[in-house]
Scaffold this motif. Structure first.
Motif, PDB file in Angstrom:
ATOM      1  N   GLU A   1       0.827  -1.213   0.000  1.00 55.59           N
ATOM      2  CA  GLU A   1       0.000   0.000   0.000  1.00 55.59           C
ATOM      3  C   GLU A   1       0.860   1.261   0.000  1.00 55.59           C
ATOM      4  O   GLU A   1       0.600   2.217  -0.721  1.00 55.59           O
ATOM      5  CB  GLU A   1      -0.923   0.030   1.223  1.00 55.59           C
ATOM      6  CG  GLU A   1      -2.078  -0.942   1.167  1.00 55.59           C
ATOM      7  CD  GLU A   1      -1.714  -2.315   1.707  1.00 55.59           C
ATOM      8  OE1 GLU A   1      -0.516  -2.576   1.968  1.00 55.59           O
ATOM      9  OE2 GLU A   1      -2.633  -3.139   1.866  1.00 55.59           O
TER      10      GLU A   1
ATOM     11  N   LEU B   1       0.822   4.107  -2.903  1.00 52.85           N
ATOM     12  CA  LEU B   1       0.454   5.495  -2.621  1.00 52.85           C
ATOM     13  C   LEU B   1       1.522   6.461  -3.117  1.00 52.85           C
ATOM     14  O   LEU B   1       1.235   7.424  -3.832  1.00 52.85           O
ATOM     15  CB  LEU B   1       0.255   5.652  -1.109  1.00 52.85           C
ATOM     16  CG  LEU B   1       0.035   7.061  -0.588  1.00 52.85           C
ATOM     17  CD1 LEU B   1      -1.362   7.523  -0.916  1.00 52.85           C
ATOM     18  CD2 LEU B   1       0.252   7.119   0.911  1.00 52.85           C
TER      19      LEU B   1
ATOM     20  N   GLU C   1      -5.859   5.577  -2.403  1.00 55.03           N
ATOM     21  CA  GLU C   1      -5.721   6.609  -1.367  1.00 55.03           C
ATOM     22  C   GLU C   1      -5.175   7.903  -1.975  1.00 55.03           C
ATOM     23  O   GLU C   1      -5.623   8.997  -1.622  1.00 55.03           O
ATOM     24  CB  GLU C   1      -4.799   6.124  -0.251  1.00 55.03           C
ATOM     25  CG  GLU C   1      -5.367   4.994   0.594  1.00 55.03           C
ATOM     26  CD  GLU C   1      -6.641   5.380   1.314  1.00 55.03           C
ATOM     27  OE1 GLU C   1      -6.700   6.495   1.874  1.00 55.03           O
ATOM     28  OE2 GLU C   1      -7.603   4.576   1.306  1.00 55.03           O
TER      29      GLU C   1
ATOM     30  N   LYS D   1      -7.894   9.492  -4.017  1.00 58.90           N
ATOM     31  CA  LYS D   1      -8.916  10.049  -3.133  1.00 58.90           C
ATOM     32  C   LYS D   1      -8.438  11.394  -2.604  1.00 58.90           C
ATOM     33  O   LYS D   1      -9.212  12.334  -2.465  1.00 58.90           O
ATOM     34  CB  LYS D   1      -9.178   9.064  -1.978  1.00 58.90           C
ATOM     35  CG  LYS D   1     -10.513   9.245  -1.315  1.00 58.90           C
ATOM     36  CD  LYS D   1     -10.862   8.057  -0.432  1.00 58.90           C
ATOM     37  CE  LYS D   1     -10.046   8.071   0.830  1.00 58.90           C
ATOM     38  NZ  LYS D   1     -10.342   6.955   1.743  1.00 58.90           N
ATOM     39  N   ALA D   2      -7.153  11.478  -2.312  1.00 58.87           N
ATOM     40  CA  ALA D   2      -6.598  12.704  -1.740  1.00 58.87           C
ATOM     41  C   ALA D   2      -6.735  13.886  -2.694  1.00 58.87           C
ATOM     42  O   ALA D   2      -6.795  15.026  -2.261  1.00 58.87           O
ATOM     43  CB  ALA D   2      -5.133  12.496  -1.370  1.00 58.87           C
ATOM     44  N   VAL D   3      -6.761  13.605  -3.999  1.00 55.28           N
ATOM     45  CA  VAL D   3      -6.923  14.707  -4.946  1.00 55.28           C
ATOM     46  C   VAL D   3      -8.331  14.708  -5.553  1.00 55.28           C
ATOM     47  O   VAL D   3      -8.593  15.406  -6.528  1.00 55.28           O
ATOM     48  CB  VAL D   3      -5.863  14.659  -6.081  1.00 55.28           C
ATOM     49  CG1 VAL D   3      -4.483  14.924  -5.514  1.00 55.28           C
ATOM     50  CG2 VAL D   3      -5.881  13.330  -6.808  1.00 55.28           C
TER      51      VAL D   3
ATOM     52  N   ALA E   1     -12.710  -7.891  -2.420  1.00 54.41           N
ATOM     53  CA  ALA E   1     -13.639  -7.021  -1.678  1.00 54.41           C
ATOM     54  C   ALA E   1     -13.564  -5.592  -2.206  1.00 54.41           C
ATOM     55  O   ALA E   1     -14.584  -4.897  -2.286  1.00 54.41           O
ATOM     56  CB  ALA E   1     -13.301  -7.060  -0.188  1.00 54.41           C
ATOM     57  N   ASN E   2     -12.364  -5.168  -2.588  1.00 53.73           N
ATOM     58  CA  ASN E   2     -12.219  -3.824  -3.157  1.00 53.73           C
ATOM     59  C   ASN E   2     -12.852  -3.714  -4.547  1.00 53.73           C
ATOM     60  O   ASN E   2     -13.309  -2.650  -4.931  1.00 53.73           O
ATOM     61  CB  ASN E   2     -10.738  -3.424  -3.220  1.00 53.73           C
ATOM     62  CG  ASN E   2     -10.241  -2.858  -1.900  1.00 53.73           C
ATOM     63  OD1 ASN E   2     -11.041  -2.561  -1.009  1.00 53.73           O
ATOM     64  ND2 ASN E   2      -8.940  -2.704  -1.772  1.00 53.73           N
TER      65      ASN E   2
ATOM     66  N   ASP F   1     -16.456  -3.239  -3.813  1.00 52.42           N
ATOM     67  CA  ASP F   1     -16.743  -1.876  -3.357  1.00 52.42           C
ATOM     68  C   ASP F   1     -16.524  -0.820  -4.433  1.00 52.42           C
ATOM     69  O   ASP F   1     -16.670   0.371  -4.168  1.00 52.42           O
ATOM     70  CB  ASP F   1     -15.870  -1.533  -2.145  1.00 52.42           C
ATOM     71  CG  ASP F   1     -16.279  -2.315  -0.909  1.00 52.42           C
ATOM     72  OD1 ASP F   1     -17.318  -2.991  -0.982  1.00 52.42           O
ATOM     73  OD2 ASP F   1     -15.564  -2.261   0.104  1.00 52.42           O
TER      74      ASP F   1
ATOM     75  N   ILE G   1     -13.726   0.095  -5.765  1.00 51.27           N
ATOM     76  CA  ILE G   1     -12.436   0.789  -5.683  1.00 51.27           C
ATOM     77  C   ILE G   1     -11.541   0.347  -6.823  1.00 51.27           C
ATOM     78  O   ILE G   1     -10.867   1.145  -7.459  1.00 51.27           O
ATOM     79  CB  ILE G   1     -11.790   0.511  -4.307  1.00 51.27           C
ATOM     80  CG1 ILE G   1     -12.562   1.309  -3.261  1.00 51.27           C
ATOM     81  CG2 ILE G   1     -10.313   0.820  -4.299  1.00 51.27           C
ATOM     82  CD1 ILE G   1     -12.269   0.918  -1.859  1.00 51.27           C
TER      83      ILE G   1
ATOM     84  N   ARG H   1      -8.496  -2.938   5.762  1.00 51.29           N
ATOM     85  CA  ARG H   1      -8.725  -2.092   4.589  1.00 51.29           C
ATOM     86  C   ARG H   1      -9.128  -0.673   4.972  1.00 51.29           C
ATOM     87  O   ARG H   1      -9.788  -0.433   5.978  1.00 51.29           O
ATOM     88  CB  ARG H   1      -9.814  -2.690   3.704  1.00 51.29           C
ATOM     89  CG  ARG H   1      -9.391  -3.999   3.049  1.00 51.29           C
ATOM     90  CD  ARG H   1     -10.387  -4.407   2.006  1.00 51.29           C
ATOM     91  NE  ARG H   1     -11.751  -4.354   2.520  1.00 51.29           N
ATOM     92  CZ  ARG H   1     -12.817  -4.142   1.760  1.00 51.29           C
ATOM     93  NH1 ARG H   1     -12.680  -3.935   0.475  1.00 51.29           N
ATOM     94  NH2 ARG H   1     -14.020  -4.127   2.289  1.00 51.29           N
TER      95      ARG H   1
ATOM     96  N   GLN I   1     -11.289   1.425   3.698  1.00 55.30           N
ATOM     97  CA  GLN I   1     -12.701   1.816   3.805  1.00 55.30           C
ATOM     98  C   GLN I   1     -13.352   1.264   5.070  1.00 55.30           C
ATOM     99  O   GLN I   1     -14.270   1.869   5.613  1.00 55.30           O
ATOM    100  CB  GLN I   1     -13.502   1.435   2.553  1.00 55.30           C
ATOM    101  CG  GLN I   1     -13.444  -0.016   2.151  1.00 55.30           C
ATOM    102  CD  GLN I   1     -12.254  -0.279   1.242  1.00 55.30           C
ATOM    103  OE1 GLN I   1     -11.170   0.282   1.414  1.00 55.30           O
ATOM    104  NE2 GLN I   1     -12.429  -1.147   0.271  1.00 55.30           N
TER     105      GLN I   1
ATOM    106  N   LYS J   1      -3.575  20.990  -1.017  1.00 55.22           N
ATOM    107  CA  LYS J   1      -3.943  20.125   0.081  1.00 55.22           C
ATOM    108  C   LYS J   1      -2.759  19.920   1.025  1.00 55.22           C
ATOM    109  O   LYS J   1      -1.689  19.510   0.604  1.00 55.22           O
ATOM    110  CB  LYS J   1      -4.363  18.791  -0.520  1.00 55.22           C
ATOM    111  CG  LYS J   1      -5.124  17.938   0.394  1.00 55.22           C
ATOM    112  CD  LYS J   1      -5.792  16.852  -0.413  1.00 55.22           C
ATOM    113  CE  LYS J   1      -6.415  15.889   0.566  1.00 55.22           C
ATOM    114  NZ  LYS J   1      -7.670  15.401   0.128  1.00 55.22           N
TER     115      LYS J   1
ATOM    116  N   PHE K   1      -1.628   6.209   4.791  1.00 56.15           N
ATOM    117  CA  PHE K   1      -1.796   5.090   3.863  1.00 56.15           C
ATOM    118  C   PHE K   1      -3.240   4.600   3.818  1.00 56.15           C
ATOM    119  O   PHE K   1      -3.589   3.790   2.966  1.00 56.15           O
ATOM    120  CB  PHE K   1      -0.876   3.934   4.238  1.00 56.15           C
ATOM    121  CG  PHE K   1       0.574   4.315   4.279  1.00 56.15           C
ATOM    122  CD1 PHE K   1       1.088   5.196   3.345  1.00 56.15           C
ATOM    123  CD2 PHE K   1       1.413   3.822   5.247  1.00 56.15           C
ATOM    124  CE1 PHE K   1       2.418   5.583   3.375  1.00 56.15           C
ATOM    125  CE2 PHE K   1       2.749   4.188   5.293  1.00 56.15           C
ATOM    126  CZ  PHE K   1       3.249   5.074   4.350  1.00 56.15           C
TER     127      PHE K   1
ATOM    128  N   SER L   1      -4.870   2.281   4.989  1.00 54.02           N
ATOM    129  CA  SER L   1      -5.011   0.948   5.553  1.00 54.02           C
ATOM    130  C   SER L   1      -3.957   0.692   6.624  1.00 54.02           C
ATOM    131  O   SER L   1      -3.040   1.478   6.802  1.00 54.02           O
ATOM    132  CB  SER L   1      -4.859  -0.076   4.434  1.00 54.02           C
ATOM    133  OG  SER L   1      -3.671   0.182   3.725  1.00 54.02           O
TER     134      SER L   1
END
Lengths: 342, 357
Positions: free
Chosen positions: A211, A215, A244, A247-249, A268-269, A272, A274, B177, B179, B201, B272, B274
Motif C-alpha cells: 500500500e 500510494l 488513497e 482520493k486525496a486529490v 472485496a475492493n 466496493d 475501488i 482495509r 474503507q 492540500k 496510507f 489501511s
C-alpha cells in the motif's frame, strides 16, 4: 475451501491408486516448499495448500522462506538444506529468477524434481516444470476490460503503471506488458516495461507491491500528470495505495483502477468499486498440484508435463468484476470471493 | 612533585620569563575560518543550503516541480520519516543509535488497528494503548542500554527483529482495509485529514511533523533536560561527573523515541489509509531516519547537531526522490545521490569539528 474440496474429489482416484500399490512405504517422501517470504498472504496461502495436500498424500513437507522479497541467499541455503535432507522434490517461488538457477541445477543433478511455482525461472527450463498463472494473459484480461470499459475514450487515456520493482522481475514484466497489449498500446521490447512511446502512457513507478509503495508511486505520477484516468497496478495492495492517493486529490470516482492477483481483500475492493477489475490467480492450486507431482515422481519417476502450447503448466486465471464487458469473459465478485485467497 | 631535584624556592619561580598576558580568544580573520565558525554555531546551515540548491536545480529541470501542490506532496511524503527522524535524532544526540524505530512504528500502527478491529476496543482508547505500547517498546531498548549497559547498536538490532516479527505474528499478516477503517474507526485516520488553502492540500500530518520538530528544537536547546541529552552524547563520563543522571536520561530518551515512533505509526494509518503489517517502513524506516539525521548534519558520534537539520535532511531526500522522478531518471540515481550526500555530510561534520581543535 471450495478449491480444496474440488481437488480432493478429483484426485481421490489417484490417491486410492497410491494406497493400493503400496507406494506409501515406511519412509515418507520428503518435499520442500521454498517461498519468497512467509509474510505475504499469497505465500501463506500457498503454504497452506501445500501442507494440506502433503498431509493427504503422506508427504513429509518442510517449508522455507526468504526474510524479504529478493532474499536469494536464504533460498540458496534452503535448497542446500533440502539436498542434505534427501528431499525428493522442491517447490520454489524464486526471489531472483536468474541467480537461483545454479542451485536449482545442483539439486536436479542429485535427482531432485524441482518445480517453479508462480514465478518462472530464467530460463524457464531451468526447472523441471513450472506451475503458474499465465501472467501475461492475466494482464491482457484487465487491459482488454479497461479498453472496452472506456470505449471511445480509450484513445485519450492517460495511463499510470504501478509496477513491482526496478529489477523488473518476470512476473512484473508479464503483467504490465500483457495489460498494455490488451489495452492496445504498442509494447516496444516486450521483455521489459518502460520503453513504450505511446503518448497515452504517463509513466511507470515501482511499488514493492504494498500500500505504501502504491500510494507514493501514484503521488509521483499525479505530480507528473494530474489528468491520469487509468491506473494499472501489479497487485491489489498497490491498487489500494493508489486509490488513497487518488482520493486525496478527489479523483477516486473518475479514475479506473485495474489489478492482478485476486486476494480476498482485493476482491472485496472490486466489490466496493475501488478496483474496476482484477485478474485472479490460484496459489492453493499451484502448491497442491506441485505436491502431487512430487508424489508421482517419487512413485515412478514421471515428470509433470506443461499445458498444451505453453512452456509451463497453466493453473488458470479469471477476471473478477461486477461490470462485465462484451468479449471479455469474467466472473462477478460473489464467485471471486468464493475462490479468493489470503 | 616531592621528587624534584631542585625544589622551588618560591611558588611562582617557574613562571619567570613566561608571557604575562591574560589568556584570550583570537578572532581568525580568514574567510574559511569564519565560515567554519558560523557552520559550527549553526549546525542546520549546511543541509539548508543543500536543500535550497536542490530545489532550485529541480525547479529549472522540471516545470512541474516548483509548484505548491508538488511541494505539499513532498512534505506529506516525508511526514512519517520526519517523525521517526525526531526519535532517531534524540537517540543519536546521545551517541546512540536506534535500529528498531521503523519496526516500532509499524507494530504500533498494527496494534492500534487490531485492538480496534479484532478486540472491539474503541479507536481513541486503542490509539492511546498503541502510543503506550510504542513507548514501552522504546523503554525496553532504554532499559537494556542504560541498566544492562548493552551497546545501543546491538540492542536495537535485536529488538528490531523482535518487534518486526511480533508485528507479523500478531497481525497474522492481515491488512485492515482503508474503507473499513473510515467506516468503523475514523479516529485512526485522523492525521490523513487535510486543509486546502487555495486548493493546495496540506495533511494534518505535515503540521504535526512541523510542531513536533519545533517543540523538540525548543526542548533540546532551552531546557535543562535538552542540554543534558547533548551532554550525555558529548561525553557521558564528564556529564556524569557534572551531576547529570546519565542512565535516567538514556532511558527517557529511548522511551520518548518509542513514543515518537508510535505517533508515526498512527500517522501511517492516516496517510496510507489501511493498516498493513508489511509496510516498507518496518524494514527500511531505520535506514531512512538515519539518512535524514546524517544528511541533516547531526553527528553520529553524538552531542552535535540540531533537530531542524534532521527536518532539512528528510526534506532533501524527499526533494531528490520527487525531483528525479519528475525529471525522469532511473530511480537508482536517487539512491546514488543520497549516498553521495551522506558521505558529503559526514565530511562536512568532520571538517567543522576541526574548528574546536
Amino acid at each position: 475451501m471450495t478449491l480444496k474440496t474440488i481437488f480432493r474429489a478429483s484426485l481421490a482416484g489417484s490417491i486410492l491408486a497410491f494406497a493400493a500399490s503400496g507406494a506409501l512405504a515406511q519412509d515418507a517422501v520428503k518435499a520442500c516448499l521454498i517461498t519468497k517470504t512467509d509474510t505475504n498472504p499469497f505465500f501463506v496461502k500457498m503454504k497452506e495448500g501445500a501442507e494440506a495436500k502433503a498431509a493427504e498424500l503422506g508427504v513429509e513437507l518442510k517449508s522455507y522462506a526468504g526474510q524479504v522479497d529478493g532474499d536469494n541467499e536464504a533460498q540458496v541455503a534452503a535448497i542446500e538444506a533440502c539436498m542434505t535432507d534427501g528431499a525428493k522434490g522442491i517447490l520454489i517461488t524464486a526471489s531472483d529468477t536468474a541467480a537461483i538457477v545454479d542451485s536449482v541445477k545442483a539439486a536436479r543433478d542429485q535427482g531432485i524434481l524441482v518445480i517453479a511455482l508462480d514465478t518462472p525461472l530464467d530460463p524457464i527450463d531451468a526447472a523441471d516444470a513450472t506451475f503458474a498463472t499465465d501472467n501475461f494473459a492475466a494482464g491482457e484480461l484487465i487491459g482488454k476490460w479497461a479498453a472496452a470499459t472506456m470505449g471511445a475514450e480509450a484513445a485519450n487515456a492517460k495511463i499510470a503503471l504501478l509496477d513491482l520493482a526496478i529489477s523488473q522481475p518476470s512476473v512484473d514484466v508479464l503483467r504490465d506488458q500483457g495489460f498494455l497489449q490488451g489495452f492496445g498500446v504498442d509494447l516496444g521490447d516486450a521483455s521489459k516495461w518502460g520503453d513504450e512511446t505511446d503518448p497515452r502512457v504517463v509513466g511507470h513507478e515501482v511499488t514493492a507491491g504494498n500500500e505504501e509503495g502504491g500510494l507514493k508511486a501514484m503521488e509521483a505520477l499525479l505530480a507528473k500528470d494530474p489528468d491520469i484516468n487509468l491506473v494499472y497496478t501489479i497487485n491489489e495492495p498497490a491498487a489500494a495505495g493508489a486509490y488513497e492517493a487518488l482520493k486525496a486529490v478527489g479523483k477516486e470516482g473518475s479514475t479506473l483502477i485495474v489489478s492482478v492477483d485476486g486476494g480476498c481483500p482485493g476482491v472485496a475492493n472490486v466489490k466496493d468499486g475501488i478496483i474496476g477489475a482484477t485478474s485472479q490467480q490460484y496459489p492453493l492450486q499451484m502448491a497442491s498440484l506441485g505436491i502431487e507431482a512430487i508424489a508421482a515422481y517419487a512413485k515412478d519417476g514421471t515428470k509433470p508435463a506443461p499445458t498444451e502450447g505453453k512452456d509451463f503448466f497453466d493453473t488458470g486465471v479469471t477476471l473478477v468484476t461486477d461490470k462485465p464487458v462484451d468479449g471479455v469473459e469474467s466472473v462477478d465478485t460473489a464467485k471471486g470471493t468464493e475462490l479468493c485467497w489470503g | 612533585m616531592t621528587d624534584n631535584t631542585k625544589p622551588a624556592t618560591g611558588f611562582e619561580e617557574g613562571l619567570k620569563g613566561a608571557s604575562e598576558t591574560v589568556a584570550e580568544f583570537r578572532e581568525e580573520k580568514s574567510l574559511v575560518k569564519k565560515i567554519q565558525h558560523w557552520l559550527h554555531q549553526t549546525p542546520s546551515a549546511v543541509p539548508m543550503i543543500v536543500l535550497v540548491i536542490s530545489v532550485l536545480v529541480f525547479a529549472l529541470l522540471s516545470e512541474n516541480f516548483f509548484r505548491a501542490t508538488t511541494m505539499s506532496t513532498i512534505l506529506q511524503q516525508i511526514a512519517i520519516v520526519g517523525i521517526i527522524g525526531c526519535a532517531q535524532t534524540i537517540v543519536i544526540l546521545t551517541a546512540g543509535i536506534d535500529l528498531s524505530v521503523g519496526a516500532i512504528a509499524v507494530f504500533s500502527s498494527v496494534l492500534m488497528g487490531q485492538l480496534t478491529f479484532r478486540f472491539g476496543i474503541p479507536a481513541p482508547l486503542a490509539i492511546v494503548m498503541g502510543l503506550a505500547l510504542g513507548t514501552a517498546m522504546g523503554a525496553l531498548n532504554g532499559y537494556l542500554i542504560s541498566r544492562l549497559k548493552l551497546p545501543p547498536f546491538i540492542v536495537t538490532l535485536g529488538t528490531w527483529q523482535i518487534f518486526l516479527s511480533s508485528n507479523y505474528i500478531f497481525s497474522k499478516n492481515e491488512t485492515i482495509r482503508s474503507q473499513d477503517i473510515a467506516e468503523a474507526a475514523p479516529a485512526l485516520q485522523f492525521w490523513g485529514n487535510a486543509i486546502q488553502p487555495g486548493g493546495v492540500k496540506v495533511l494534518y500530518a505535515v503540521f504535526l511533523l512541523i510542531v513536533l520538530v519545533a517543540v523538540m528544537a525548543y526542548v533540546l536547546r532551552h531546557t535543562a533536560w535538552g542540554r543534558h541529552v547533548y551532554a550525555v552524547g558529548d561525553d557521558a563520563e564528564a556529564a556524569k561527573l557534572a551531576g547529570v543522571q546519565t542512565n535516567k536520561i538514556l532511558l527517557q530518551v529511548y522511551a520518548l523515541a518509542g513514543f515518537f515512533c508510535a505517533i508515526a505509526g498512527w500517522v501511517m494509518i492516516g496517510r496510507f489509509g489501511s493498516v498493513s503489517p508489511t509496510a516498507s517502513t518496518g524494514v527500511l524506516g531505520n535506514i531512512q531516519s538515519i539518512t535524514a539525521v546524517v544528511i541533516g548534519g547531526i553527528s553520529l558520534f553524538g552531542g552535535r547537531g540540531s533537530i531542524v537539520g534532521m527536518f532539512f535532511g528528510a526534506l532533501i531526500v524527499g526533494v531528490f526522490e520527487m525531483g528525479l522522478r519528475l525529471v525522469g531518471t532511473d530511480p537508482q540515481w536517487t539512491f546514488f545521490l543520497i549516498g553521495v550526500l551522506i558521505i558529503f555530510a559526514v565530511a562536512v561534520d568532520q571538517w567543522i569539528r576541526k574548528v574546536s581543535s
